[in-house]
Motif scaffolding. Structure first.
Motif, PDB file in Angstrom:
ATOM      1  N   SER A 140       0.871  -1.183   0.000  1.00  0.00           N
ATOM      2  CA  SER A 140       0.000   0.000   0.000  1.00  0.00           C
ATOM      3  C   SER A 140       0.903   1.226   0.000  1.00  0.00           C
ATOM      4  CB  SER A 140      -0.881   0.014   1.251  1.00  0.00           C
ATOM      5  OG  SER A 140      -0.075   0.202   2.421  1.00  0.00           O
ATOM      6  N   PRO A 141       0.361   2.401  -0.310  1.00  0.00           N
ATOM      7  CA  PRO A 141       1.200   3.605  -0.291  1.00  0.00           C
ATOM      8  C   PRO A 141       1.897   3.812   1.052  1.00  0.00           C
ATOM      9  CG  PRO A 141      -0.848   4.062  -1.430  1.00  0.00           C
ATOM     10  CD  PRO A 141      -0.987   2.690  -0.850  1.00  0.00           C
ATOM     11  N   GLU A 144       6.044   3.503   1.783  1.00  0.00           N
ATOM     12  CA  GLU A 144       6.808   4.587   2.418  1.00  0.00           C
ATOM     13  C   GLU A 144       7.583   4.069   3.625  1.00  0.00           C
ATOM     14  OE1 GLU A 144       5.881   8.824   4.724  1.00  0.00           O
ATOM     15  OE2 GLU A 144       4.369   7.946   3.407  1.00  0.00           O
ATOM     16  N   THR A 145       6.927   3.232   4.434  1.00  0.00           N
ATOM     17  CA  THR A 145       7.582   2.680   5.619  1.00  0.00           C
ATOM     18  C   THR A 145       8.714   1.731   5.233  1.00  0.00           C
ATOM     19  OG1 THR A 145       5.478   2.813   6.799  1.00  0.00           O
ATOM     20  CG2 THR A 145       7.197   1.471   7.794  1.00  0.00           C
ATOM     21  N   MET A 146       8.498   0.960   4.175  1.00  0.00           N
ATOM     22  CA  MET A 146       9.541   0.056   3.704  1.00  0.00           C
ATOM     23  C   MET A 146      10.775   0.830   3.253  1.00  0.00           C
ATOM     24  SD  MET A 146       7.256  -2.812   1.650  1.00  0.00           S
ATOM     25  CE  MET A 146       8.650  -3.764   1.072  1.00  0.00           C
ATOM     26  N   SER A 147      10.571   1.930   2.570  1.00  0.00           N
ATOM     27  CA  SER A 147      11.700   2.757   2.135  1.00  0.00           C
ATOM     28  C   SER A 147      12.474   3.287   3.337  1.00  0.00           C
ATOM     29  CB  SER A 147      11.197   3.917   1.269  1.00  0.00           C
ATOM     30  OG  SER A 147      10.667   3.446   0.055  1.00  0.00           O
ATOM     31  N   MET A 148      11.752   3.701   4.373  1.00  0.00           N
ATOM     32  CA  MET A 148      12.410   4.166   5.600  1.00  0.00           C
ATOM     33  C   MET A 148      13.239   3.048   6.228  1.00  0.00           C
ATOM     34  SD  MET A 148       9.359   6.323   7.438  1.00  0.00           S
ATOM     35  CE  MET A 148      10.300   6.392   8.959  1.00  0.00           C
ATOM     36  N   ALA A 149      12.645   1.857   6.287  1.00  0.00           N
ATOM     37  CA  ALA A 149      13.332   0.726   6.909  1.00  0.00           C
ATOM     38  C   ALA A 149      14.582   0.340   6.123  1.00  0.00           C
ATOM     39  CB  ALA A 149      12.382  -0.463   7.001  1.00  0.00           C
ATOM     40  N   MET A 150      14.487   0.403   4.812  1.00  0.00           N
ATOM     41  CA  MET A 150      15.643   0.067   3.980  1.00  0.00           C
ATOM     42  C   MET A 150      16.793   1.032   4.247  1.00  0.00           C
ATOM     43  SD  MET A 150      13.730  -0.886   0.375  1.00  0.00           S
ATOM     44  CE  MET A 150      15.039  -1.836  -0.407  1.00  0.00           C
ATOM     45  N   LYS A 151      16.485   2.312   4.332  1.00  0.00           N
ATOM     46  CA  LYS A 151      17.532   3.308   4.578  1.00  0.00           C
ATOM     47  C   LYS A 151      18.146   3.130   5.962  1.00  0.00           C
ATOM     48  CE  LYS A 151      18.621   8.234   4.408  1.00  0.00           C
ATOM     49  NZ  LYS A 151      19.505   8.125   5.570  1.00  0.00           N
ATOM     50  N   SER A 152      17.295   2.944   6.979  1.00  0.00           N
ATOM     51  CA  SER A 152      17.796   2.804   8.349  1.00  0.00           C
ATOM     52  C   SER A 152      18.711   1.597   8.500  1.00  0.00           C
ATOM     53  CB  SER A 152      16.618   2.683   9.329  1.00  0.00           C
ATOM     54  OG  SER A 152      15.850   3.857   9.348  1.00  0.00           O
ATOM     55  N   ASN A 153      18.285   0.472   7.960  1.00  0.00           N
ATOM     56  CA  ASN A 153      19.077  -0.742   8.091  1.00  0.00           C
ATOM     57  C   ASN A 153      20.342  -0.689   7.243  1.00  0.00           C
ATOM     58  OD1 ASN A 153      17.664  -3.129   9.720  1.00  0.00           O
ATOM     59  ND2 ASN A 153      16.079  -1.847   8.812  1.00  0.00           N
ATOM     60  N   PHE A 201      14.850  -8.554   0.064  1.00  0.00           N
ATOM     61  CA  PHE A 201      13.686  -7.993  -0.616  1.00  0.00           C
ATOM     62  C   PHE A 201      12.984  -9.075  -1.428  1.00  0.00           C
ATOM     63  CE2 PHE A 201      12.208  -5.489  -4.528  1.00  0.00           C
ATOM     64  CZ  PHE A 201      10.959  -5.225  -3.977  1.00  0.00           C
ATOM     65  N   ASP A 202      11.694  -9.275  -1.142  1.00  0.00           N
ATOM     66  CA  ASP A 202      10.871 -10.240  -1.859  1.00  0.00           C
ATOM     67  C   ASP A 202       9.848  -9.468  -2.693  1.00  0.00           C
ATOM     68  OD1 ASP A 202       9.189 -12.258  -2.741  1.00  0.00           O
ATOM     69  OD2 ASP A 202       9.258 -13.369  -0.851  1.00  0.00           O
ATOM     70  N   PRO A 203      10.052  -9.365  -4.026  1.00  0.00           N
ATOM     71  CA  PRO A 203       9.198  -8.539  -4.881  1.00  0.00           C
ATOM     72  C   PRO A 203       7.925  -9.263  -5.297  1.00  0.00           C
ATOM     73  CG  PRO A 203      10.890  -9.539  -6.225  1.00  0.00           C
ATOM     74  CD  PRO A 203      11.121 -10.027  -4.800  1.00  0.00           C
ATOM     75  N   HIS A 245       7.264   0.196  -7.937  1.00  0.00           N
ATOM     76  CA  HIS A 245       7.923   0.108  -6.630  1.00  0.00           C
ATOM     77  C   HIS A 245       9.041  -0.939  -6.606  1.00  0.00           C
ATOM     78  CE1 HIS A 245       4.667   2.666  -5.155  1.00  0.00           C
ATOM     79  NE2 HIS A 245       5.504   2.943  -4.172  1.00  0.00           N
ATOM     80  N   THR A 246       8.886  -1.985  -7.390  1.00  0.00           N
ATOM     81  CA  THR A 246       9.988  -2.950  -7.501  1.00  0.00           C
ATOM     82  C   THR A 246      11.233  -2.252  -8.020  1.00  0.00           C
ATOM     83  OG1 THR A 246       8.512  -4.836  -7.886  1.00  0.00           O
ATOM     84  CG2 THR A 246      10.781  -5.049  -8.652  1.00  0.00           C
ATOM     85  N   LYS A 247      11.071  -1.497  -9.062  1.00  0.00           N
ATOM     86  CA  LYS A 247      12.198  -0.766  -9.637  1.00  0.00           C
ATOM     87  C   LYS A 247      12.769   0.240  -8.633  1.00  0.00           C
ATOM     88  CE  LYS A 247      13.511   2.019 -13.650  1.00  0.00           C
ATOM     89  NZ  LYS A 247      13.048   2.670 -14.905  1.00  0.00           N
ATOM     90  N   LYS A 248      11.890   0.928  -7.937  1.00  0.00           N
ATOM     91  CA  LYS A 248      12.328   1.936  -6.959  1.00  0.00           C
ATOM     92  C   LYS A 248      13.158   1.300  -5.845  1.00  0.00           C
ATOM     93  CE  LYS A 248      10.475   5.068  -3.427  1.00  0.00           C
ATOM     94  NZ  LYS A 248       9.232   5.570  -2.788  1.00  0.00           N
ATOM     95  N   PHE A 249      12.675   0.189  -5.299  1.00  0.00           N
ATOM     96  CA  PHE A 249      13.388  -0.460  -4.205  1.00  0.00           C
ATOM     97  C   PHE A 249      14.745  -0.984  -4.663  1.00  0.00           C
ATOM     98  CE2 PHE A 249       8.993  -1.496  -2.336  1.00  0.00           C
ATOM     99  CZ  PHE A 249       8.991  -0.331  -1.581  1.00  0.00           C
ATOM    100  N   LEU A 250      14.779  -1.583  -5.846  1.00  0.00           N
ATOM    101  CA  LEU A 250      16.035  -2.132  -6.341  1.00  0.00           C
ATOM    102  C   LEU A 250      17.042  -1.038  -6.677  1.00  0.00           C
ATOM    103  CD1 LEU A 250      14.746  -5.056  -8.597  1.00  0.00           C
ATOM    104  CD2 LEU A 250      16.021  -5.260  -6.455  1.00  0.00           C
ATOM    105  N   GLU A 251      16.575   0.042  -7.218  1.00  0.00           N
ATOM    106  CA  GLU A 251      17.483   1.123  -7.594  1.00  0.00           C
ATOM    107  C   GLU A 251      17.931   1.970  -6.418  1.00  0.00           C
ATOM    108  OE1 GLU A 251      15.537   3.243 -10.746  1.00  0.00           O
ATOM    109  OE2 GLU A 251      16.160   1.780 -12.281  1.00  0.00           O
ATOM    110  N   SER A 252      17.377   1.680  -5.221  1.00  0.00           N
ATOM    111  CA  SER A 252      17.818   2.411  -4.031  1.00  0.00           C
ATOM    112  C   SER A 252      19.238   2.026  -3.635  1.00  0.00           C
ATOM    113  CB  SER A 252      16.865   2.122  -2.861  1.00  0.00           C
ATOM    114  OG  SER A 252      17.006   0.776  -2.415  1.00  0.00           O
TER     115      SER A 252
END
Length: 498
Positions: A292-293, A297-306, A315-317, A329-336
């Protein structure tokens, strides 16, 4: 079935033994010299004497932990509980041999043409005997010799499968053959060993030459299994915290699986505590099954913090190709640039790799396009996103962008329960949390544990279908992780060469 080293395959022939030596003595010397597999081929012996001789040969091979194959005679192989049987084109059909001999035994098939090889592979041969390559005095040939090019033509026309080439092979022409072919697993020798005045010396020279061209699959598998056993012990000792942001369907199963292997799960999607959890975390598992939106957003925060704290992120897409929202979002998470391990099913990884990939909702549909396509998908994706990539399916493929491994464990019931792939991601999180020296091997170890646990679960008398299998799978994750030496017996790992 155990993993077999086909590098130096001895086929016996008592008529070739020098007059001052003995048949059993030649076999023993050959084993001392490094023979990795023995086929007892005695065409002229009656059943009783054949069985008596086979028991004696088996006693020798057992001393050296080398499998014994019986040529043609399934009755003899069954009588002595041999490791396998080898059949020719004029012998009992492979499908019938398998019914008699079972799935836990080795069955090899002689092939002289592309068509024969393709049929044998399709019917489930464990290995092929390809030949004759050159003229040989040990067997009356009824078909043309293949030569080096003929061997290469057959190997190019079939999927990767263990194989040995046979027929007139000596030290020099064996070297020439291995230098000019791709995919040969080993050389099958008859007279070069049985007629040798010093069989031990002959085998040492042959094996030394072969090792320059053929990687022993047992060495690779044993190395990974040894790592996996130690990795499980690390989990038990350190009990790492594994933070999950996963889909609502599988939260309970993921938490129980994590506990079963000795780690500690926390299942939180609260953005206000992401940073605090990261400070005590071992790893982060992100699963976008119910995305969900707010969750994104929370997943992105968690990725940065960790990532900032150096913790591995799995990451399980889920359903990566199903909708535009998931694709973005798959692309966004991977390109982070924060993902440590990308773990998806066949459809998801092939889509990400731009090598096909079909899905229906969050489920993968269709095949992997063949082993080369599957192996390239994980390898290229690992290179592109600088992470480990694991693609689960009938055969699992894992790569760090340099090497590719295939894991051939697992039971079909895994595909009959919701969230089995998500469970794999959780276990990858457990392994990577405390085994940060080698994320490639840690990921393979995690998949190995789940797939072998599934095989153990299916064999239980209380498992009657998907429902009981789900509970038994958690049990066996616990049981196998508490006795990780079981992995040595069940593991089926091989490196894929591209």
């Amino acid at each position: 079935m155990v993993t077999v080293d086909y590098s130096l395959y001895l086929v016996t022939d008592s008529s070739l033994v020098p007059h001052d030596l003995t048949f059993l003595g030649q076999i023993e010397k050959a084993l001392e010299g490094g023979v990795t597999l023995v086929q007892l081929r005695e065409k002229d012996l009656d059943t009783g004497p054949f069985i008596e001789l086979a028991y004696k040969v088996k006693a020798l091979t057992r001393q050296f932990n080398v499998p014994l194959i019986i040529n043609d005679r399934i009755d003899v192989a069954l009588a002595i509980d041999a490791d396998g049987v080898h059949i020719g084109q004029d012998d009992m059909p492979l499908t019938q041999a398998r019914q008699l001999f079972g799935n836990d035994k080795i069955i090899g098939v002689s092939c002289n043409t592309i068509e024969e090889a393709q049929i044998a592979v399709h019917q489930g041969a464990d290995y092929l005997g390809i030949g004759a390559v050159w003229n040989t005095a040990t067997k009356k040939l009824t078909k043309k010799t293949l030569g080096i090019q003929g061997v290469q033509d057959i190997l190019a026309a079939i999927p990767p499968i263990p194989n040995v080439v046979i027929g007139g092979i000596k030290l020099d022409n064996g070297k020439e053959l291995l230098e000019n072919t791709t995919g040969v697993s080993g050389l099958s020798i008859v007279s070069g060993i049985m007629a040798a005045p010093d069989a031990k010396k002959a085998c040492k020279e042959l094996l030394s030459m072969i090792r320059n061209y053929v990687v022993n699959p047992m060495t690779v598998q044993n190395e990974i299994v040894e790592y996996a056993i130690k990795a499980i012990e690390h989990i038990k000792t350190k009990s790492p915290l594994v933070h999950h942001m996963t889909n609502n369907v599988v939260i309970n199963d993921n938490a129980n699986a994590t506990l079963a292997v000795g780690a500690s799960p926390i299942m939180s999607t609260n953005d206000e505590e992401v940073n605090d959890i990261a400070k005590i975390n071992g790893s982060m598992v992100l699963n976008m099954g119910t995305l969900s939106p707010k969750m994104a957003e929370t997943m992105s925060m968690a990725m940065k913090s960790n990532h900032d704290l150096g913790h591995p992120i799995v990451f399980d897409p889920v359903g990566a190709a199903a909708t535009e929202y998931r694709r973005v979002h798959t692309k966004k998470f991977l390109e982070s640039g924060t993902v440590t391990v990308l773990k998806g099913n066949t459809g998801e990884i092939l889509y990400i790799a731009e090598r096909g990939g079909k899905s229906r909702g969050v489920d993968s549909v269709g095949g992997n396009g063949g082993e080369e396509n599957a192996a390239l998908a994980v390898k290229e994706t690992a290179q592109k996103y600088n992470c480990i990539v694991a693609m689960t399916g009938e055969i699992d493929y894992v790569s760090d962008g340099h090497r590719v491994f295939a894991i051939e464990n697992g039971d079909n019931l895994l595909a009959c329960i919701t969230g089995s792939g998500c469970m794999v991601s959780s276990i990858v999180g457990c392994f990577t949390a405390v085994n940060r020296d080698n994320y490639l091997y840690a990921t393979i170890a995690a998949i190995l544990l789940v797939t072998i646990a599934s095989e153990k679960a299916t064999k239980r008398s209380d498992v009657q279908g998907p429902g009981t299998f789900r509970s038994a799978l958690i049990d066996e994750l616990y049981n196998v992780s508490n006795k990780p030496s079981i992995l040595e017996e069940y593991a089926k790992i091989r490196e894929v060469k591209l």
